[in-house]
Design a protein around this motif. Structure first.
Motif, PDB file in Angstrom:
ATOM      1  N   ILE A  77      29.003  36.038  31.620  1.00  0.00           N
ATOM      2  CA  ILE A  77      30.244  36.470  32.045  1.00  0.00           C
ATOM      3  C   ILE A  77      30.244  37.050  33.169  1.00  0.00           C
ATOM      4  O   ILE A  77      31.223  36.883  34.024  1.00  0.00           O
ATOM      5  N   CYS A  78      29.265  37.729  33.672  1.00  0.00           N
ATOM      6  CA  CYS A  78      29.304  38.514  35.131  1.00  0.00           C
ATOM      7  C   CYS A  78      29.156  37.502  36.016  1.00  0.00           C
ATOM      8  O   CYS A  78      29.951  37.414  37.193  1.00  0.00           O
ATOM      9  N   PHE A  79      28.556  35.975  35.949  1.00  0.00           N
ATOM     10  CA  PHE A  79      28.474  34.904  36.741  1.00  0.00           C
ATOM     11  C   PHE A  79      29.912  34.402  36.975  1.00  0.00           C
ATOM     12  O   PHE A  79      30.205  34.309  38.274  1.00  0.00           O
ATOM     13  N   PHE A  80      30.752  34.465  35.934  1.00  0.00           N
ATOM     14  CA  PHE A  80      32.173  33.963  36.348  1.00  0.00           C
ATOM     15  C   PHE A  80      33.144  35.038  36.690  1.00  0.00           C
ATOM     16  O   PHE A  80      33.991  34.719  37.612  1.00  0.00           O
ATOM     17  N   ILE A  81      32.799  36.381  36.428  1.00  0.00           N
ATOM     18  CA  ILE A  81      33.601  37.280  37.243  1.00  0.00           C
ATOM     19  C   ILE A  81      33.154  37.445  38.654  1.00  0.00           C
ATOM     20  O   ILE A  81      34.185  37.785  39.565  1.00  0.00           O
ATOM     21  N   PHE A  82      32.264  37.501  39.111  1.00  0.00           N
ATOM     22  CA  PHE A  82      31.716  37.799  40.400  1.00  0.00           C
ATOM     23  C   PHE A  82      31.290  36.519  41.158  1.00  0.00           C
ATOM     24  O   PHE A  82      31.136  36.893  42.252  1.00  0.00           O
ATOM     25  N   LYS A  83      31.545  35.488  40.646  1.00  0.00           N
ATOM     26  CA  LYS A  83      31.138  34.504  41.413  1.00  0.00           C
ATOM     27  C   LYS A  83      32.289  34.171  42.818  1.00  0.00           C
ATOM     28  O   LYS A  83      33.102  34.703  42.815  1.00  0.00           O
ATOM     29  N   LYS A  84      31.774  33.776  43.769  1.00  0.00           N
ATOM     30  CA  LYS A  84      32.491  33.669  45.036  1.00  0.00           C
ATOM     31  C   LYS A  84      33.318  32.188  44.963  1.00  0.00           C
ATOM     32  O   LYS A  84      32.893  31.364  44.491  1.00  0.00           O
ATOM     33  N   SER A  85      34.527  32.118  45.241  1.00  0.00           N
ATOM     34  CA  SER A  85      35.679  31.142  45.184  1.00  0.00           C
ATOM     35  C   SER A  85      35.080  30.216  46.416  1.00  0.00           C
ATOM     36  O   SER A  85      35.032  30.386  47.369  1.00  0.00           O
TER      37      SER A  85
END
Length: 85
Positions: A77-85
């Protein structure tokens, strides 16, 4: 050492092993260096261990791997919340 105690210690250590990574990702709000494939493979493997634990009626296997799945889903979940666009 008692084999049950050994199993409990191993299960606890395995279950909490990714918590420092979760804390680091949340603290830094950066998940760029996480491998999505690794997370999916790990969660799949842990889920299969849970299934195996149910087949063998082994509560320590079920619980330790269930905790590990929850920790790694949190990381996912953190991966998707904090990933760079």
């Amino acid at each position: 050492m008692n084999e049950n105690l050994l199993g409990i210690i191993a299960g606890i250590l395995t279950s909490i092993s990714m918590i420092p990574q979760v804390v680091k990702v949340i603290k830094e709000k950066d998940a760029e260096n996480l491998s999505l494939v690794m997370l999916f493979v790990l969660i799949t493997g842990l889920s299969l261990w849970i299934w195996y634990g149910f087949l063998k009626d082994e509560l320590p296997i079920i619980l330790s791997n269930a905790i590990a799945v929850l920790v790694n889903i949190t990381l996912l979940i953190c991966f998707f919340i904090f990933k760079k666009s």
